[in-house]
Design a protein around this motif. Structure first.
Motif, PDB file in Angstrom:
ATOM      1  N   HIS A  90       9.782  -8.031 -14.741  1.00  0.00           N
ATOM      2  CA  HIS A  90       8.889  -8.836 -13.892  1.00  0.00           C
ATOM      3  C   HIS A  90       8.178  -8.124 -12.628  1.00  0.00           C
ATOM      4  CE1 HIS A  90       9.950 -11.968 -16.601  1.00  0.00           C
ATOM      5  NE2 HIS A  90      11.177 -11.769 -16.284  1.00  0.00           N
ATOM      6  N   ALA A  91       7.650  -7.029 -12.727  1.00  0.00           N
ATOM      7  CA  ALA A  91       7.172  -6.299 -11.828  1.00  0.00           C
ATOM      8  C   ALA A  91       5.787  -5.821 -12.087  1.00  0.00           C
ATOM      9  CB  ALA A  91       8.023  -5.333 -11.375  1.00  0.00           C
ATOM     10  N   ASN A  92       4.817  -5.814 -11.155  1.00  0.00           N
ATOM     11  CA  ASN A  92       3.507  -5.041 -11.302  1.00  0.00           C
ATOM     12  C   ASN A  92       3.854  -3.622 -10.827  1.00  0.00           C
ATOM     13  OD1 ASN A  92       2.116  -7.332 -12.319  1.00  0.00           O
ATOM     14  ND2 ASN A  92       1.762  -8.041 -10.321  1.00  0.00           N
ATOM     15  N   LEU A  93       3.087  -2.666 -11.360  1.00  0.00           N
ATOM     16  CA  LEU A  93       3.545  -1.381 -10.899  1.00  0.00           C
ATOM     17  C   LEU A  93       2.083  -0.648 -10.893  1.00  0.00           C
ATOM     18  CD1 LEU A  93       6.154  -0.941 -13.970  1.00  0.00           C
ATOM     19  CD2 LEU A  93       6.843  -0.666 -11.507  1.00  0.00           C
ATOM     20  N   TRP A  94       2.322   0.304  -9.775  1.00  0.00           N
ATOM     21  CA  TRP A  94       1.093   1.204  -9.535  1.00  0.00           C
ATOM     22  C   TRP A  94       1.673   2.633  -9.078  1.00  0.00           C
ATOM     23  CZ3 TRP A  94       1.205  -3.748  -7.913  1.00  0.00           C
ATOM     24  CH2 TRP A  94       0.031  -4.569  -8.180  1.00  0.00           C
ATOM     25  N   LEU A  95       1.376   3.537  -9.967  1.00  0.00           N
ATOM     26  CA  LEU A  95       1.918   4.836  -9.944  1.00  0.00           C
ATOM     27  C   LEU A  95       0.781   5.926  -9.574  1.00  0.00           C
ATOM     28  CD1 LEU A  95       4.671   5.742 -12.201  1.00  0.00           C
ATOM     29  CD2 LEU A  95       3.008   7.440 -11.520  1.00  0.00           C
ATOM     30  N   CYS A  96       1.037   6.857  -8.715  1.00  0.00           N
ATOM     31  CA  CYS A  96       0.125   7.928  -8.596  1.00  0.00           C
ATOM     32  C   CYS A  96       0.970   9.257  -8.876  1.00  0.00           C
ATOM     33  CB  CYS A  96      -0.443   8.273  -6.988  1.00  0.00           C
ATOM     34  SG  CYS A  96      -1.446   6.902  -6.704  1.00  0.00           S
ATOM     35  N   PRO A  97       0.763   9.873 -10.113  1.00  0.00           N
ATOM     36  CA  PRO A  97       1.671  10.795 -10.824  1.00  0.00           C
ATOM     37  C   PRO A  97       1.358  12.218 -10.208  1.00  0.00           C
ATOM     38  CG  PRO A  97      -0.153  10.244 -12.368  1.00  0.00           C
ATOM     39  CD  PRO A  97      -0.347   9.402 -11.156  1.00  0.00           C
ATOM     40  N   HIS A 132      -7.257   8.793  -2.149  1.00  0.00           N
ATOM     41  CA  HIS A 132      -5.979   8.072  -2.367  1.00  0.00           C
ATOM     42  C   HIS A 132      -6.086   6.842  -1.507  1.00  0.00           C
ATOM     43  CE1 HIS A 132      -1.484   7.607  -2.000  1.00  0.00           C
ATOM     44  NE2 HIS A 132      -1.725   6.962  -3.019  1.00  0.00           N
ATOM     45  N   VAL A 133      -6.542   7.119  -0.209  1.00  0.00           N
ATOM     46  CA  VAL A 133      -6.270   5.745   0.705  1.00  0.00           C
ATOM     47  C   VAL A 133      -7.420   4.936   0.383  1.00  0.00           C
ATOM     48  CG1 VAL A 133      -7.057   5.028   3.050  1.00  0.00           C
ATOM     49  CG2 VAL A 133      -5.366   6.833   2.662  1.00  0.00           C
ATOM     50  N   ALA A 134      -8.670   5.285  -0.230  1.00  0.00           N
ATOM     51  CA  ALA A 134      -9.566   4.220  -0.685  1.00  0.00           C
ATOM     52  C   ALA A 134      -9.138   3.809  -1.868  1.00  0.00           C
ATOM     53  CB  ALA A 134     -10.973   4.904  -0.863  1.00  0.00           C
ATOM     54  N   TRP A 135      -8.485   4.345  -2.692  1.00  0.00           N
ATOM     55  CA  TRP A 135      -7.776   3.398  -3.951  1.00  0.00           C
ATOM     56  C   TRP A 135      -6.699   2.505  -3.285  1.00  0.00           C
ATOM     57  CZ3 TRP A 135      -2.532   3.483  -5.573  1.00  0.00           C
ATOM     58  CH2 TRP A 135      -2.397   3.078  -6.801  1.00  0.00           C
ATOM     59  N   LEU A 136      -5.768   3.211  -2.329  1.00  0.00           N
ATOM     60  CA  LEU A 136      -4.763   2.259  -1.813  1.00  0.00           C
ATOM     61  C   LEU A 136      -5.244   0.988  -1.170  1.00  0.00           C
ATOM     62  CD1 LEU A 136      -2.417   4.569  -0.130  1.00  0.00           C
ATOM     63  CD2 LEU A 136      -1.679   3.221  -1.979  1.00  0.00           C
ATOM     64  N   ASP A 137      -6.436   1.198  -0.576  1.00  0.00           N
ATOM     65  CA  ASP A 137      -6.979   0.012   0.119  1.00  0.00           C
ATOM     66  C   ASP A 137      -7.427  -1.059  -0.796  1.00  0.00           C
ATOM     67  OD1 ASP A 137      -6.120   0.989   2.602  1.00  0.00           O
ATOM     68  OD2 ASP A 137      -8.265   1.541   3.235  1.00  0.00           O
ATOM     69  N   ARG A 138      -7.769  -0.837  -2.051  1.00  0.00           N
ATOM     70  CA  ARG A 138      -8.292  -1.613  -2.963  1.00  0.00           C
ATOM     71  C   ARG A 138      -7.162  -2.507  -3.713  1.00  0.00           C
ATOM     72  NH1 ARG A 138     -11.586   2.652  -4.518  1.00  0.00           N
ATOM     73  NH2 ARG A 138     -10.511   3.067  -6.340  1.00  0.00           N
ATOM     74  N   GLN A 139      -5.952  -2.075  -3.514  1.00  0.00           N
ATOM     75  CA  GLN A 139      -4.615  -2.566  -4.319  1.00  0.00           C
ATOM     76  C   GLN A 139      -4.015  -3.611  -3.281  1.00  0.00           C
ATOM     77  OE1 GLN A 139      -4.885  -1.270  -6.986  1.00  0.00           O
ATOM     78  NE2 GLN A 139      -6.226   0.293  -6.461  1.00  0.00           N
ATOM     79  N   PRO A 140      -3.264  -4.697  -3.875  1.00  0.00           N
ATOM     80  CA  PRO A 140      -2.700  -5.644  -3.413  1.00  0.00           C
ATOM     81  C   PRO A 140      -1.367  -5.097  -2.311  1.00  0.00           C
ATOM     82  CG  PRO A 140      -2.091  -5.964  -5.522  1.00  0.00           C
ATOM     83  CD  PRO A 140      -2.995  -4.635  -5.508  1.00  0.00           C
ATOM     84  N   ALA A 141      -0.827  -5.996  -1.572  1.00  0.00           N
ATOM     85  CA  ALA A 141       0.477  -5.240  -0.712  1.00  0.00           C
ATOM     86  C   ALA A 141       1.516  -5.260  -1.733  1.00  0.00           C
ATOM     87  CB  ALA A 141       0.908  -6.365   0.163  1.00  0.00           C
ATOM     88  N   PHE A 142       2.450  -4.158  -1.571  1.00  0.00           N
ATOM     89  CA  PHE A 142       3.604  -3.891  -2.223  1.00  0.00           C
ATOM     90  C   PHE A 142       4.681  -4.420  -1.657  1.00  0.00           C
ATOM     91  CE2 PHE A 142       0.562   0.185  -2.604  1.00  0.00           C
ATOM     92  CZ  PHE A 142      -0.066  -0.327  -3.578  1.00  0.00           C
ATOM     93  N   ASP A 143       5.659  -4.897  -2.370  1.00  0.00           N
ATOM     94  CA  ASP A 143       6.874  -5.109  -2.123  1.00  0.00           C
ATOM     95  C   ASP A 143       8.121  -4.013  -1.821  1.00  0.00           C
ATOM     96  OD1 ASP A 143       6.734  -8.367  -2.323  1.00  0.00           O
ATOM     97  OD2 ASP A 143       6.328  -7.591  -4.357  1.00  0.00           O
TER      98      ASP A 143
END
Ligand SMILES: [Zn+2]
Length: 267
Positions: A90-97, A132-143
């Motif tokens: 039950h988690a959404n995941l975002w990953l920069c490899p 990377h920051v431009a991409w991060l800014d398009r994502q929701p907040a992370f827990d």
């Protein structure tokens, strides 16, 4: 567990073929239904972000690695985690490899232009971190945010916790899980900061720091709970990969801790 004593004034251990590792990681992500985004940082310089967003998710988790080109265990651990696909249900995941693809072929901390990308999150001088920051800014907040690193000087695994709101800490469970596969750094001072059983809880105000690591950007803009995980890179590579993968699993999976299948006796 053997400390190899190879790292004299920097990392002197195994290197990795980053293109191969990344290609495996992306293939595993695709196979398990993740979305793959390419971030064009500059001509010929592409970063990748993979994500898994599910309707039943109750948490958002972010991971990144490969920001230092002399720290191979992070991209290897991420590849293994994507291949195992044992993420919490039950988690959404975002990953920069891999955030520093030009550093790995040189086996050096900085990118090919000589910039330490993990000090560039305040002034955004490098194309990698701007993208990377431009991409991060398009994502929701992370827990929860996890950064996978290595330290060539340490004699064991340790971590930094940034937890300004005093949320329930994951640090002790991460250390307990990792201690089954890799030694923990027991020094009372690590990188000039007070530490206890491999845990550093820096008291600091990012606005007072001139150069920001990724974790400062994340804690200022994207999350209220961040861990920087540091594997000891003077130990055998399989041990460091097991340490990082075990730490991620312990932090992400809130159930009972299960030891990683890769035991450090094998190293
Ligand atoms: Zn690092």
């Amino acid at each position: 567990m053997q400390w190899l004593g190879k790292n004299k004034d920097g990392y002197r251990g195994e290197r990795i073929e980053i293109r191969e590792i990344l290609s495996d990681a992306l293939e595993a992500a695709r196979k398990h239904g993740w979305q793959i985004e390419t971030l064009a940082a500059a001509p010929g310089l592409i970063l990748y972000a993979v994500s898994r967003v599910i309707p039943t998710a109750t948490r958002n988790i972010y991971l990144s690695t490969g920001i230092h080109g002399d720290e191979p265990a992070g991209p290897l651990a991420v590849r293994q985690l994507l291949q195992e696909d044992a993420w919490p249900a039950h988690a959404n995941l975002w990953l920069c490899p891999c955030l520093n693809p030009t550093g790995f072929p040189l086996n050096r901390r900085e990118n090919a232009g000589g910039i330490d990308l993990n000090r560039d999150y305040r002034h955004l001088e490098s194309p990698e971190i701007r993208a990377h920051v431009a991409w991060l800014d398009r994502q929701p907040a992370f827990d929860l945010a996890l950064g996978l690193h290595e330290d060539w000087e340490t004699h064991g695994f340790y971590l930094y916790e940034l937890n300004p709101d005093n949320r329930p800490s994951l640090a002790e469970r991460v250390i307990a899980a990792v201690s089954r596969v890799c030694p923990i750094e027991t020094a009372r001072i690590i990188e000039d900061r007070p530490a206890q059983n491999g845990i550093i809880r820096p008291q600091m105000d990012p606005t007072q720091r001139p150069r920001w690591p990724e974790a400062f950007y994340l804690i200022s803009r994207k999350t209220r709970l961040s861990y920087t995980l540091e594997a000891p890179s003077d130990f055998p590579l399989p041990t460091r990969v097991a340490a990082l993968a075990t730490a991620v699993n312990a932090a992400c999976n809130q159930g009972p801790i299960t030891p990683s299948p890769v035991l450090y006796a094998r190293g």
